[in-house]
Design a protein around this motif. Structure first.
Motif: not given
Length: 201
Positions: A84, A117, A120, A165-166
């Motif tokens: 992100k 996603e 990413e 997270e991410d």
């Protein structure tokens, strides 16, 4: 060492001198040059977890099917990516660029990755791969050997390093002084086999 010689000499070494320590200056030099690696939109997704804690390294070794280089190499770097990062103040990636470049690229970053996603993740892995290769070539130039690794339990290592997270773990790179050279190259495909002009048949 010249770039071409470093590329030719770089090999994946498994056996390291566990008593050799890299200096802080050497580690900083290695990572500073690694930061010059290319990355899409200059986002610099990579995050480098340098594992110094000996007990933690032992636990990571256990999660890596007891591969000795995890603890014996001078340096264990867990190369991670913030998927992100494109959302996080993207202007900073172009803060030194002329204003017209900023005005063009920063909105493009936001529109390019929004609701994508898989993109990413793919982009993060590409960036980490380029950084890993830079790191290994810089290490070779500095007189060290390396080994890129994906032979470990990704979920367990993520737990051990408290991965946010991410984020994802791309790979390890270990760096150190070898006690045994790499084996001969196992078998290099010919250029004719891997080179395609224009399109596949």
């Amino acid at each position: 060492m010249e770039t071409l010689k470093a590329i030719e000499a770089r090999r994946s070494v498994k056996s390291y001198d566990p008593d050799h320590q890299m200096t802080d200056e050497e580690v900083n030099q290695l990572l500073s040059y690694t930061l010059l690696s290319p990355t899409a939109f200059n986002i610099q997704h990579w995050r480098f977890v340098v594992v110094k804690d000996r007990e933690l390294r032992q636990k990571i070794r256990e999660a890596s099917w007891n591969q000795a280089q995890v603890t014996d190499a001078s340096l264990l770097v867990v190369i991670c990516a913030d998927m992100k990062s494109w959302q996080k103040d993207p202007m900073r990636y172009w803060q030194n660029a002329p204003e017209p470049v900023q005005q063009a690229l920063v909105p493009m970053i936001l529109s390019f990755y929004k609701n994508e996603e898989q993109l990413e993740r793919d982009e993060a892995q590409r960036s980490c791969g380029m950084a890993a290769q830079t790191m290994m070539l810089v290490a070779k130039d500095m007189g060290y050997d390396t080994c890129p690794m994906d032979g470990f339990d990704f979920e367990k290592v993520a737990e051990l390093i408290n991965l946010p997270e991410d984020f994802l773990i791309s790979m390890f790179v270990v760096v150190g002084k070898p006690i045994r050279p790499a084996n001969e190259r196992g078998g290099q495909l010919s250029l004719d086999e891997v080179l395609i002009y224009d399109r596949f048949e």
